[in-house]
Enzyme design. Structure first.
Site, PDB file in Angstrom:
ATOM      1  N   ARG A  53      92.390  95.242  45.940  1.00 50.59           N
ATOM      2  CA  ARG A  53      91.271  96.041  45.467  1.00 50.59           C
ATOM      3  C   ARG A  53      89.975  95.298  45.774  1.00 50.59           C
ATOM      4  O   ARG A  53      89.936  94.075  45.774  1.00 50.59           O
ATOM      5  CB  ARG A  53      91.368  96.263  43.952  1.00 50.59           C
ATOM      6  CG  ARG A  53      92.449  97.231  43.543  1.00 50.59           C
ATOM      7  CD  ARG A  53      92.397  97.529  42.059  1.00 50.59           C
ATOM      8  NE  ARG A  53      92.790  96.396  41.244  1.00 50.59           N
ATOM      9  CZ  ARG A  53      91.960  95.594  40.593  1.00 50.59           C
ATOM     10  NH1 ARG A  53      90.656  95.798  40.632  1.00 50.59           N
ATOM     11  NH2 ARG A  53      92.418  94.588  39.881  1.00 50.59           N
ATOM     12  N   ARG A  72     103.249  94.108  47.563  1.00 52.68           N
ATOM     13  CA  ARG A  72     103.621  95.045  46.495  1.00 52.68           C
ATOM     14  C   ARG A  72     104.913  95.791  46.777  1.00 52.68           C
ATOM     15  O   ARG A  72     105.330  95.924  47.930  1.00 52.68           O
ATOM     16  CB  ARG A  72     102.508  96.099  46.366  1.00 52.68           C
ATOM     17  CG  ARG A  72     101.150  95.538  45.977  1.00 52.68           C
ATOM     18  CD  ARG A  72     101.046  95.340  44.498  1.00 52.68           C
ATOM     19  NE  ARG A  72      99.786  94.743  44.080  1.00 52.68           N
ATOM     20  CZ  ARG A  72      99.243  94.960  42.896  1.00 52.68           C
ATOM     21  NH1 ARG A  72      99.804  95.750  42.021  1.00 52.68           N
ATOM     22  NH2 ARG A  72      98.115  94.349  42.561  1.00 52.68           N
ATOM     23  N   ASP A 115     101.371  99.964  33.428  1.00 54.58           N
ATOM     24  CA  ASP A 115      99.994  99.702  33.875  1.00 54.58           C
ATOM     25  C   ASP A 115      98.930 100.550  33.189  1.00 54.58           C
ATOM     26  O   ASP A 115      97.836 100.059  32.952  1.00 54.58           O
ATOM     27  CB  ASP A 115      99.905  99.911  35.394  1.00 54.58           C
ATOM     28  CG  ASP A 115      98.651  99.302  36.006  1.00 54.58           C
ATOM     29  OD1 ASP A 115      98.278  98.189  35.618  1.00 54.58           O
ATOM     30  OD2 ASP A 115      98.040  99.952  36.877  1.00 54.58           O
ATOM     31  N   TYR A 146      94.738 100.083  51.626  1.00 57.92           N
ATOM     32  CA  TYR A 146      95.482  99.326  50.622  1.00 57.92           C
ATOM     33  C   TYR A 146      95.650 100.126  49.327  1.00 57.92           C
ATOM     34  O   TYR A 146      94.678 100.730  48.831  1.00 57.92           O
ATOM     35  CB  TYR A 146      94.786  97.976  50.322  1.00 57.92           C
ATOM     36  CG  TYR A 146      95.374  97.362  49.089  1.00 57.92           C
ATOM     37  CD1 TYR A 146      96.615  96.711  49.151  1.00 57.92           C
ATOM     38  CD2 TYR A 146      94.772  97.506  47.852  1.00 57.92           C
ATOM     39  CE1 TYR A 146      97.205  96.230  47.995  1.00 57.92           C
ATOM     40  CE2 TYR A 146      95.360  97.019  46.696  1.00 57.92           C
ATOM     41  CZ  TYR A 146      96.582  96.378  46.775  1.00 57.92           C
ATOM     42  OH  TYR A 146      97.173  95.920  45.638  1.00 57.92           O
ATOM     43  N   HIS A 193      94.084 100.341  30.424  1.00 55.33           N
ATOM     44  CA  HIS A 193      94.868  99.514  31.348  1.00 55.33           C
ATOM     45  C   HIS A 193      95.984  98.833  30.541  1.00 55.33           C
ATOM     46  O   HIS A 193      95.928  97.642  30.267  1.00 55.33           O
ATOM     47  CB  HIS A 193      93.926  98.480  31.977  1.00 55.33           C
ATOM     48  CG  HIS A 193      94.492  97.744  33.142  1.00 55.33           C
ATOM     49  ND1 HIS A 193      94.002  96.530  33.555  1.00 55.33           N
ATOM     50  CD2 HIS A 193      95.502  98.034  34.001  1.00 55.33           C
ATOM     51  CE1 HIS A 193      94.678  96.109  34.617  1.00 55.33           C
ATOM     52  NE2 HIS A 193      95.595  97.005  34.904  1.00 55.33           N
ATOM     53  N   LYS A 237      94.033 103.712  39.819  1.00 54.94           N
ATOM     54  CA  LYS A 237      92.871 103.100  39.169  1.00 54.94           C
ATOM     55  C   LYS A 237      91.670 104.060  39.165  1.00 54.94           C
ATOM     56  O   LYS A 237      90.933 104.123  38.183  1.00 54.94           O
ATOM     57  CB  LYS A 237      92.494 101.803  39.870  1.00 54.94           C
ATOM     58  CG  LYS A 237      93.632 100.772  39.946  1.00 54.94           C
ATOM     59  CD  LYS A 237      94.098 100.350  38.594  1.00 54.94           C
ATOM     60  CE  LYS A 237      95.080  99.193  38.691  1.00 54.94           C
ATOM     61  NZ  LYS A 237      95.575  98.794  37.366  1.00 54.94           N
ATOM     62  N   SER A 256      94.825  91.926  35.267  1.00 58.27           N
ATOM     63  CA  SER A 256      95.753  91.891  36.399  1.00 58.27           C
ATOM     64  C   SER A 256      96.304  90.465  36.532  1.00 58.27           C
ATOM     65  O   SER A 256      95.579  89.501  36.287  1.00 58.27           O
ATOM     66  CB  SER A 256      95.025  92.283  37.688  1.00 58.27           C
ATOM     67  OG  SER A 256      94.344  93.502  37.497  1.00 58.27           O
ATOM     68  N   CYS A 265      98.634  88.933  34.717  1.00 55.53           N
ATOM     69  CA  CYS A 265      99.010  88.244  33.474  1.00 55.53           C
ATOM     70  C   CYS A 265     100.382  88.699  32.982  1.00 55.53           C
ATOM     71  O   CYS A 265     100.742  88.436  31.826  1.00 55.53           O
ATOM     72  CB  CYS A 265      97.964  88.468  32.396  1.00 55.53           C
ATOM     73  SG  CYS A 265      96.445  87.535  32.658  1.00 55.53           S
TER      74      CYS A 265
HETATM   75  C1  OXD Z   1      95.908  95.823  39.147  1.00 61.23           C
HETATM   76  C2  OXD Z   1      97.062  96.648  39.526  1.00 61.23           C
HETATM   77  O1  OXD Z   1      95.266  95.234  40.021  1.00 61.23           O
HETATM   78  O2  OXD Z   1      97.705  97.204  38.621  1.00 61.23           O
HETATM   79  O3  OXD Z   1      95.607  95.767  37.943  1.00 61.23           O
HETATM   80  O4  OXD Z   1      97.350  96.784  40.727  1.00 61.23           O
HETATM   81 MN    MN Z   2      96.776  97.099  36.736  1.00 65.73          MN
END
Ligand code: OXD
Ligand code: MN
Length: 588
Positions: free
Chosen positions: A71, A373, A279, A199, A228, A208, A250, A252
């Protein structure tokens, strides 16, 4: 042929097609035949690679451009009419100016390409909580990912009917030019525009862009919340399932927590964890006065490196069929995939994420990109909740915030009440690790883990949280956790992963008045004897350490919070300012 007579949809598509000038327009109906044909086409052009269909049925590999692997927060914009409505933590540009800029980039961008029309639903189609979107894209990879991550096809258009109430999303790969990459939300126009990226987080517009940035704005106006957050159900030996929603920045461990396997000691007694989402949570007040959470997504877009049999066997199992891998290692010996941290046996005859020959035994460079991913269907997950498809979601007993803090935050604490809980969420922060460039241990404030995802002024967002509290008759209790406390040598003190179950158990007991706590300056803390340690390797002394609150560190923390809060000027809710003063007072 168009799959709808909805004039709002048709007119908008005409307008976007006139600008981007695709050779043809293909509507995605969601049928297996159409998807099979698209996979075959993408394989023939090299956009995706079909993997070993015996070992990984229905699985494919894709590589993005080297400059397009994550991102891009600095190129992500919230374009509302008034700059102050985007707030101090978002990039902003005047909508008309941005539309004009984007028009230049989109004009003719799909020449020689196909425009795919993807009707998709966030949430179960037909659910009163579902919201619909249409993404236009020139990427088959996007189509195939959206089909996993959302509910796609004709049923969405049928449910939308003649209504103009849908989110418009336009994505064009253009030249994948990082200098002209833009991820833009126009919350006041229900519109998302993404250009020059391929991406996931930038181009799967349901995730998002819609389910957090646009939805958080809709939620503010309509009286609900887009967060989130993972959602999980904790089943106790009596068979009751209690749900919590948890927000972490993100990287964690949200996916790991969402799919946690309890330690043997717990499993033997009958404890289980059920994953509802990893998420995103959409939260609404139910008719019963409780807060209900639903996962608007239909799949997991998880980070591959570090996912293994030990860290997250459920995630790994989820990726064994019908999954798209992005930027991982391609093992040429058996046409499968590999990533750092999968096992200790890297392939020798392989291709790295950049597409170059790679030998895992001799190469120093990483084979998989650290942000590589998997896109896996949620139904693949062995611990997926039986409430995953529930149109109204699940009732939430606890909200959990957490970050990566080496010293400051204790293993767990509970807020005194809702408003104090909002304060706890607003001061969330995470420390940078040695893995990232720059200084180690630098605190980045990431309120409610929404810093990159809040579609409007974060001060107003906090006020919305406070207002929501007044509407929830049976408020969830709010907690903060920190799995990442370290000793002076930087070693983690808490085992984490499945052992986090021990903390979740305490949290749920607190929610149901089944355990006492100690009142401290920052909130309620567990008594050292109240967290189950059997089989954890942690003794009471270490647990006591993990629960300490160092007033000196917290006083430093206060200064950081004050500086952060100052950015918000008048939009900082008075309640939070007051909470900060009260914390200062309690710390003495
Ligand atoms: C993030 C994701 O970056 O979920 O939070 O991909
Ligand atoms: Mn996320």
């Amino acid at each position: 042929m168009a799959l709808t007579k909805n004039t709002a949809v048709l007119n908008w598509i005409d307008e976007m097609a006139a600008m981007t000038q695709p050779d043809q327009i293909v509507w995605i109906d969601g049928s297996q035949e159409q998807l099979e044909a698209l996979r075959a086409e993408a394989c023939s052009t090299g956009e995706i690679i079909q993997l070993n269909q015996e070992k990984l049925p229905g699985c494919y590999l894709h590589r993005t451009a080297e400059n397009d692997v994550a991102r891009v927060e600095d190129r992500t914009f919230i374009c509302c009419r008034r700059k102050e409505d985007a707030g101090p933590t978002n990039n902003w540009m005047d909508p008309q100016e941005m539309y004009a800029k984007l028009k230049g980039l989109y004009t003719g961008a799909m020449k020689g390409r196909t425009m795919y029309v993807i009707p998709y639903s966030m949430g179960v189609v037909g659910s009163p909580f579902a919201k619909y979107g249409i993404e236009l894209t020139d990427s088959i990879y996007v189509v195939l990912n959206m089909v996993i991550m959302t509910r796609v096809g004709t049923a969405v258009l049928d449910a939308l009917g003649d209504s103009p109430d849908y989110i418009k999303g336009l994505h064009a790969k253009a030249d994948i030019d990082p200098e002209n990459r833009y991820i833009v939300q126009f919350p006041e126009d229900n519109t998302i525009m993404s250009v020059n990226s391929g991406y996931g987080g930038n181009v799967l517009l349901g995730k998002k862009c819609f389910a957090l940035r646009i939805a958080s704005y809709l939620g503010k106006n309509e009286g609900w919340m887009a967060e989130h957050m993972l959602i999980l159900g904790l089943q106790n030996p009596a068979g009751e399932v209690r749900y919590l929603a948890a927000a972490f920045p993100s990287a964690c461990g949200k996916t790991n927590l969402a799919m946690l396997i309890p330690p043997a000691f717990y499993r033997e007694k009958g404890w289980k964890v059920w994953c509802v989402g990893d998420d995103i949570a959409w939260l609404r007040v139910g008719e019963d006065g409780r807060l209900w959470a639903m996962n608007p997504e239909n799949g997991f877009f998880g980070v591959a490196p570090g996912t293994n049999e030990k860290s997250n066997p459920n995630a790994l199992a989820s990726t064994r069929k019908n999954t798209i891998f992005t930027n991982v290692v391609h093992n040429l010996d058996d046409n499968t995939v590999w990533w750092e941290g999968l096992d200790k046996n890297p392939p020798e005859n392989a291709v790295d994420w950049k597409g170059n020959p790679w030998n895992g035994k001799t190469s120093d460079a990483k084979g998989a990109h650290p942000n590589s991913r998997f896109t896996a269907p949620a139904i693949n997950c062995p611990c997926i909740s039986d409430q995953f498809e529930s149109p109204t979601g699940v009732p939430i007993s606890a909200i959990v915030f957490g970050g990566r803090r080496a010293k400051t935050a204790p293993l767990v604490y509970q807020s005194f009440n809702w408003d104090h809980g909002v304060f706890v969420g607003s001061i969330m922060a995470s420390e940078t690790t040695a893995a990232a460039a720059g200084a180690v241990g630098v605190v980045r404030r990431d309120p409610m883990a929404m810093l990159p995802f809040c579609g409007y002024n974060m001060g107003d967002y906090w006020q919305h949280w406070l207002d929501m509290g007044t509407k929830i008759e049976h408020q969830p209790k709010i907690f903060n956790v920190n799995w990442f406390r370290t000793d002076d040598e930087g070693h983690f003190l808490w085992p984490g992963f499945g052992d986090n179950m021990r903390v979740l158990e305490w949290i749920m007991k607190r929610c149901f008045d089944e355990v006492d706590a100690v009142e401290g300056p920052i909130g309620y803390l567990p008594k050292v004897d109240d967290i189950e340690l059997e089989g954890s390797g942690v003794d009471r002394e270490l647990l006591a350490d993990l629960l300490t609150v160092d007033p000196a560190l917290w006083k430093e923390e206060l200064a950081g919070i004050r500086t952060f809060y100052d950015k918000f000027g008048d939009t900082l809710p008075k309640t939070l300012d007051q909470e900060l003063s009260e914390l200062e007072g309690r710390l003495g």
